[in-house]
Enzyme design. Structure first.
Site, short mmCIF file in Angstrom:
data_model
loop_
_atom_site.label_atom_id
_atom_site.label_comp_id
_atom_site.label_asym_id
_atom_site.label_seq_id
_atom_site.Cartn_x
_atom_site.Cartn_y
_atom_site.Cartn_z
N LYS A 53 30.86 15.66 11.95
CA LYS A 53 30.75 17.16 12.28
C LYS A 53 29.42 18.08 11.91
O LYS A 53 29.23 18.83 12.85
CB LYS A 53 32.15 17.96 11.44
CG LYS A 53 33.41 17.34 11.90
CD LYS A 53 34.58 17.87 11.09
CE LYS A 53 35.95 17.24 11.55
NZ LYS A 53 37.07 17.52 10.87
N GLN A 97 38.59 19.74 5.12
CA GLN A 97 38.90 18.43 5.57
C GLN A 97 40.02 17.94 4.77
O GLN A 97 40.32 18.06 3.76
CB GLN A 97 37.79 17.40 5.39
CG GLN A 97 38.04 15.94 6.01
CD GLN A 97 37.97 16.03 7.55
OE1 GLN A 97 37.60 17.10 8.10
NE2 GLN A 97 38.44 15.06 8.09
N ASP A 120 39.95 25.22 12.95
CA ASP A 120 41.13 24.35 13.20
C ASP A 120 42.08 24.91 13.84
O ASP A 120 42.89 24.07 14.33
CB ASP A 120 41.52 23.70 11.56
CG ASP A 120 40.75 22.56 11.23
OD1 ASP A 120 40.31 21.71 11.99
OD2 ASP A 120 40.87 22.36 9.94
N1 GUN Z 1 41.60 15.46 9.17
C1 GUN Z 1 41.73 14.75 10.17
N2 GUN Z 1 41.43 15.47 11.20
C2 GUN Z 1 41.06 16.57 10.88
C3 GUN Z 1 40.98 18.01 11.59
O1 GUN Z 1 40.99 18.06 12.65
N3 GUN Z 1 40.78 18.90 10.65
C4 GUN Z 1 41.01 18.97 9.28
N4 GUN Z 1 40.68 19.93 8.63
N5 GUN Z 1 41.06 17.77 8.70
C5 GUN Z 1 41.34 16.61 9.57
#
Ligand code: GUN
Length: 299
Positions: A53, A97, A120
């Site tokens: 990311k 995350q 998100d």
């Molecule tokens: N863990 C796995 N996928 C995601 C996501 O799309 N967002 C977040 N915050 N955590 C994750």
């Protein structure tokens, strides 16, 4: 029939180009879109996702802040970090995350994020807005799936779409979006899950199948109507012949013989999810700064 491949890598590259242009326009107004990712602990998969990311942001001119918290720290430390990021005017998007360590309540943290910075799209306020038909942020995977359907010229209006999986971050928001009264919606949507009876009959009636259930290769070619579109959201690590490999929720080889178009794993929905986080971050910068942002995906 052998299905056409829906190339998520290629569409994601287009989306990144659109984001780069939007970032340049914001820069001309003195705004640098900024995403803070927060990682608590050292889960190796989460570390990989967070660093991807961060790299994605940098590649399009979004500033990425990499916030790390010890996995043994008390939950309060994470709440304080989120509050500080909420209050920091130079931060537009906040992503914590998941999964989080046991001492932290995932739902509480999602609610603690300022909904205007919730890139998100998991905050209840944002899910509520989405359900009402005026979404602020659409969670990244549903947004990516919708864009893939548009790019593959799949007409959703009046189509029978079956979504397999009822998660709060993929199945339910995607079903809502496909139901919406707009050009990428107007579908008749059925949501199937682990208690659904006769999944095959439901799937065989579908013009579009979206598999987002997290079960390796649950959907095979015998369950797909000839010429249907198949979108595979699954990313499952499995052992095959002593080797670790990634497979989707769809048995690709048999499904492609029946489908008209299909997304591969990897290279389908995965890159789109990553690209849509960039879209949501630029949108966040526009919202927080009161600046206009034009992006194809947000029309
Ligand atoms: N863990 C796995 N996928 C995601 C996501 O799309 N967002 C977040 N915050 N955590 C994750």
């Amino acid at each position: 029939m052998t299905a056409a491949l829906i190339d998520g890598d290629a569409v994601a590259a287009e989306v990144r180009d659109e984001v780069r242009t939007a970032v340049e326009k914001l820069a001309a107004k003195g705004v640098t879109p900024t995403l803070a990712t927060v990682l608590m602990g050292t889960d190796p998969a989460s570390e990989t996702y967070v660093s991807l990311k961060q790299d994605d942001c940098e590649a399009v001119g979004i500033e990425a802040r990499d916030v790390r918290i010890d996995g043994d720290a008390p939950a309060d430390e994470l709440y304080e970090t989120v509050t500080d990021l909420n209050d920091d005017p130079s931060v537009h998007g906040v992503l914590v995350q998941q999964p989080l360590p046991d001492q932290v309540n995932d739902d509480g943290i999602v609610r603690a994020i300022d909904p205007r910075k919730d890139v998100d799209g998991f905050h209840p306020e944002n899910l509520g807005l989405l359900m009402r038909g005026n979404a602020r942020y659409v969670p990244c995977t549903p947004l990516g799936v919708q864009r893939l359907l548009v790019e593959a010229d799949v007409e959703t209006e009046g189509a029978d779409v079956v979504v397999v999986g009822r998660s709060t971050i993929v199945g339910k928001p995607l079903a809502n979006r496909l139901l919406a009264r707009d050009d990428s919606g107007n579908a008749t949507v059925t949501v199937c899950h682990s208690r659904t009876e006769d999944l095959t009959a439901k799937l065989r009636a579908a013009d579009v199948v979206v598999a987002a259930v997290g079960v390796p290769e649950l959907v095979d070619g015998s369950m797909i109507r000839e010429g249907a579109t198949v979108v595979d959201v699954g990313i499952n690590r499995v052992e095959r012949d002593g080797e670790s490999m990634l497979v989707g929720d769809v048995d690709f080889e048999s499904a492609r013989e029946a489908a008209g178009a299909i997304t591969p794993v990897p290279g389908g929905v995965g890159p789109m999810t990553r690209a849509m986080l960039l879209v949501n971050t630029v949108r966040a910068a526009g919202l927080v700064e009161g600046a206009d942002v034009e992006l194809a995906t947000l029309d």
